[in-house]
Design a protein around this motif. Structure first.
Motif, PDB file in Angstrom:
ATOM      1  N   UNK A  15       0.804  -1.208   0.000  1.00 15.74           N
ATOM      2  CA  UNK A  15       0.000   0.000   0.000  1.00 15.74           C
ATOM      3  C   UNK A  15       0.838   1.258   0.000  1.00 15.74           C
ATOM      4  N   UNK A  16       1.911   1.247   0.777  1.00 15.57           N
ATOM      5  CA  UNK A  16       2.785   2.422   0.880  1.00 15.57           C
ATOM      6  C   UNK A  16       3.444   2.739  -0.461  1.00 15.57           C
ATOM      7  N   UNK A  17       3.730   1.705  -1.245  1.00 18.17           N
ATOM      8  CA  UNK A  17       4.395   1.896  -2.527  1.00 18.17           C
ATOM      9  C   UNK A  17       3.440   1.930  -3.712  1.00 18.17           C
ATOM     10  N   UNK A  18       2.141   1.958  -3.445  1.00 18.09           N
ATOM     11  CA  UNK A  18       1.158   2.097  -4.512  1.00 18.09           C
ATOM     12  C   UNK A  18       0.906   0.850  -5.325  1.00 18.09           C
ATOM     13  N   UNK A  19       1.254  -0.313  -4.791  1.00 16.73           N
ATOM     14  CA  UNK A  19       1.059  -1.549  -5.549  1.00 16.73           C
ATOM     15  C   UNK A  19      -0.403  -1.959  -5.632  1.00 16.73           C
ATOM     16  N   UNK A  20      -1.232  -1.392  -4.752  1.00 20.50           N
ATOM     17  CA  UNK A  20      -2.652  -1.718  -4.799  1.00 20.50           C
ATOM     18  C   UNK A  20      -3.313  -1.283  -6.091  1.00 20.50           C
ATOM     19  N   UNK A  21      -2.744  -0.276  -6.743  1.00 15.14           N
ATOM     20  CA  UNK A  21      -3.288   0.177  -8.020  1.00 15.14           C
ATOM     21  C   UNK A  21      -2.675  -0.536  -9.209  1.00 15.14           C
ATOM     22  N   UNK A  22      -1.758  -1.466  -8.952  1.00 14.28           N
ATOM     23  CA  UNK A  22      -1.071  -2.179 -10.035  1.00 14.28           C
ATOM     24  C   UNK A  22      -1.415  -3.664 -10.030  1.00 14.28           C
ATOM     25  N   UNK A  23      -1.459  -4.261  -8.847  1.00 17.06           N
ATOM     26  CA  UNK A  23      -1.757  -5.682  -8.708  1.00 17.06           C
ATOM     27  C   UNK A  23      -3.120  -5.875  -8.074  1.00 17.06           C
ATOM     28  N   UNK A  24      -3.721  -7.011  -8.339  1.00 18.13           N
ATOM     29  CA  UNK A  24      -4.971  -7.368  -7.673  1.00 18.13           C
ATOM     30  C   UNK A  24      -4.692  -7.707  -6.207  1.00 18.13           C
ATOM     31  N   UNK A  25      -5.719  -7.643  -5.391  1.00 21.41           N
ATOM     32  CA  UNK A  25      -5.562  -7.973  -3.972  1.00 21.41           C
ATOM     33  C   UNK A  25      -5.076  -9.407  -3.792  1.00 21.41           C
ATOM     34  N   UNK A  26      -5.598 -10.307  -4.626  1.00 21.44           N
ATOM     35  CA  UNK A  26      -5.189 -11.707  -4.541  1.00 21.44           C
ATOM     36  C   UNK A  26      -3.715 -11.901  -4.870  1.00 21.44           C
ATOM     37  N   UNK A  27      -3.228 -11.144  -5.860  1.00 22.78           N
ATOM     38  CA  UNK A  27      -1.820 -11.255  -6.236  1.00 22.78           C
ATOM     39  C   UNK A  27      -0.915 -10.755  -5.114  1.00 22.78           C
ATOM     40  N   UNK A  28      -1.292  -9.637  -4.488  1.00 20.23           N
ATOM     41  CA  UNK A  28      -0.497  -9.111  -3.378  1.00 20.23           C
ATOM     42  C   UNK A  28      -0.473 -10.097  -2.220  1.00 20.23           C
ATOM     43  N   UNK A  29      -1.601 -10.719  -1.945  1.00 23.99           N
ATOM     44  CA  UNK A  29      -1.675 -11.692  -0.853  1.00 23.99           C
ATOM     45  C   UNK A  29      -0.785 -12.898  -1.108  1.00 23.99           C
ATOM     46  N   UNK A  30      -0.544 -13.202  -2.384  1.00 18.79           N
ATOM     47  CA  UNK A  30       0.268 -14.368  -2.730  1.00 18.79           C
ATOM     48  C   UNK A  30       1.762 -14.064  -2.782  1.00 18.79           C
ATOM     49  N   UNK A  31       2.134 -12.795  -2.641  1.00 16.80           N
ATOM     50  CA  UNK A  31       3.551 -12.426  -2.724  1.00 16.80           C
ATOM     51  C   UNK A  31       4.293 -12.784  -1.446  1.00 16.80           C
ATOM     52  N   UNK A  32       5.596 -13.031  -1.603  1.00 16.41           N
ATOM     53  CA  UNK A  32       6.485 -13.234  -0.458  1.00 16.41           C
ATOM     54  C   UNK A  32       7.208 -11.923  -0.162  1.00 16.41           C
ATOM     55  N   UNK A  99      22.939  -6.737  -6.104  1.00 14.21           N
ATOM     56  CA  UNK A  99      23.407  -6.871  -4.722  1.00 14.21           C
ATOM     57  C   UNK A  99      22.733  -5.812  -3.856  1.00 14.21           C
ATOM     58  N   UNK A 100      22.366  -6.182  -2.652  1.00 14.32           N
ATOM     59  CA  UNK A 100      21.750  -5.237  -1.722  1.00 14.32           C
ATOM     60  C   UNK A 100      22.798  -4.283  -1.158  1.00 14.32           C
ATOM     61  N   UNK A 101      22.456  -3.004  -1.113  1.00 17.51           N
ATOM     62  CA  UNK A 101      23.289  -1.985  -0.468  1.00 17.51           C
ATOM     63  C   UNK A 101      22.604  -1.636   0.846  1.00 17.51           C
ATOM     64  N   UNK A 102      23.180  -2.057   1.967  1.00 17.53           N
ATOM     65  CA  UNK A 102      22.466  -1.970   3.227  1.00 17.53           C
ATOM     66  C   UNK A 102      21.372  -3.033   3.248  1.00 17.53           C
ATOM     67  N   UNK A 103      20.413  -2.854   4.108  1.00 15.83           N
ATOM     68  CA  UNK A 103      19.300  -3.811   4.184  1.00 15.83           C
ATOM     69  C   UNK A 103      18.203  -3.420   3.207  1.00 15.83           C
ATOM     70  N   UNK A 104      17.702  -4.398   2.463  1.00 11.66           N
ATOM     71  CA  UNK A 104      16.662  -4.152   1.463  1.00 11.66           C
ATOM     72  C   UNK A 104      15.497  -5.120   1.656  1.00 11.66           C
ATOM     73  N   UNK A 105      14.293  -4.608   1.398  1.00 13.14           N
ATOM     74  CA  UNK A 105      13.086  -5.431   1.429  1.00 13.14           C
ATOM     75  C   UNK A 105      12.525  -5.527   0.020  1.00 13.14           C
ATOM     76  N   UNK A 106      12.234  -6.761  -0.407  1.00 11.52           N
ATOM     77  CA  UNK A 106      11.688  -6.975  -1.739  1.00 11.52           C
ATOM     78  C   UNK A 106      10.456  -7.869  -1.671  1.00 11.52           C
ATOM     79  N   UNK A 107       9.422  -7.467  -2.379  1.00 14.72           N
ATOM     80  CA  UNK A 107       8.263  -8.327  -2.559  1.00 14.72           C
ATOM     81  C   UNK A 107       8.530  -9.214  -3.768  1.00 14.72           C
ATOM     82  N   UNK A 108       8.164 -10.485  -3.657  1.00  9.60           N
ATOM     83  CA  UNK A 108       8.501 -11.470  -4.677  1.00  9.60           C
ATOM     84  C   UNK A 108       7.225 -12.102  -5.207  1.00  9.60           C
ATOM     85  N   UNK A 109       7.053 -12.018  -6.533  1.00 10.51           N
ATOM     86  CA  UNK A 109       5.872 -12.601  -7.179  1.00 10.51           C
ATOM     87  C   UNK A 109       6.314 -13.710  -8.125  1.00 10.51           C
ATOM     88  N   UNK A 110       5.659 -14.866  -8.058  1.00 10.06           N
ATOM     89  CA  UNK A 110       6.007 -15.996  -8.906  1.00 10.06           C
ATOM     90  C   UNK A 110       5.628 -15.768 -10.355  1.00 10.06           C
TER      91      UNK A 110
END
Length: 231
Positions: A15-32, A99-110
């Motif tokens: 939500x903070x990154x605006x992914x709700x307007x790009x992916x369906x709710x079901x797709x976001x729920x399935x992400x790691x 490569x991560x610079x510092x600590x990074x968080x990534x959402x992963x979609x299959x």
């Protein structure tokens, strides 16, 4: 790398990154949600990806490996950068080190999830087309920077890219002990880069402080970078 099994955090970051307007709710729920530590590889040359990564927090460094074993910097990635979109449809092998610079968080979609989303999600298609266009543009820019500009300009661009969103003067990632690696990324020798560092110190642009390089004069650095960033 750590998996974060917290669905509320996944939805909050999406939500903070605006992914709700790009992916369906079901797709976001399935992400790691994955957390990468400083210097940890997200993917490496030759990998076959079955996922696409969306950077939602932190920063990534992307560099290519040359036939002589050296590296060359391509760009830094910031939220909402995507990793794996180029390889997605045709399953091309990975061509760059990420490569991560510092600590990074990534959402992963299959891959299967994304292919299903493509069938009726035009917002996702527009988003990925925009990402691919940005990558083509920045690749041309970084190639010109690496081939045509003197080292002092490339190093200034590198420093500007490092602390562009740090909120301070300190270039945390560039410790003096890593200058040899930085020289490789900029396509030069350690001795040549060290001469540029000494010159920047003498001109009051940067200073050496407790094993780190810190920026003192951002305006001079920006002038040398001439608007070119590795982004």
């Amino acid at each position: 790398m750590q998996w974060i099994a917290d669905r509320e955090t996944v939805h909050a970051l999406a939500g903070h990154n605006g992914l709700g307007g790009i992916f369906s709710t079901g797709a976001i729920s399935a992400m790691e949600l994955r957390c990468y530590s400083d210097g940890e590889a997200v993917c490496s040359v030759g990998d076959q990806l079955e996922h696409m990564f969306i950077l939602v927090q932190g920063r990534l460094k992307i560099h290519t490996l040359l036939p002589n074993g050296k590296s060359l910097l391509v760009r830094f990635a910031r939220p909402m950068s995507v990793i794996g979109d180029v390889e997605l449809l045709h399953q091309y092998p990975v061509k760059n080190e990420v490569v991560s610079v510092g600590e990074s968080l990534l959402l992963v979609a299959g891959r299967k999830l994304l292919l299903k989303e493509f069938e009726e999600n035009t917002a996702l298609l527009r988003f990925l087309v925009g990402e691919l266009s940005h990558k083509m543009y920045t690749l041309g820019q970084s190639t010109a920077l690496n081939l045509l500009y003197p080292l002092e300009n490339r190093f200034a661009s590198y420093l500007m890219s490092l602390f562009a969103d740090s909120g301070g003067q300190r270039v945390e990632e560039l410790r003096t002990a890593t200058l040899a690696e930085t020289a490789d990324l900029l396509g030069t020798s350690y001795r040549h880069l060290n001469r540029i560092v000494r010159r920047f110190v003498e001109e009051g642009i940067i200073e050496r402080r407790q094993g780190r390089l810190c920026v003192l004069d951002r305006d001079k650095l920006a002038l040398l970078a001439n608007g070119n960033l590795y982004e």
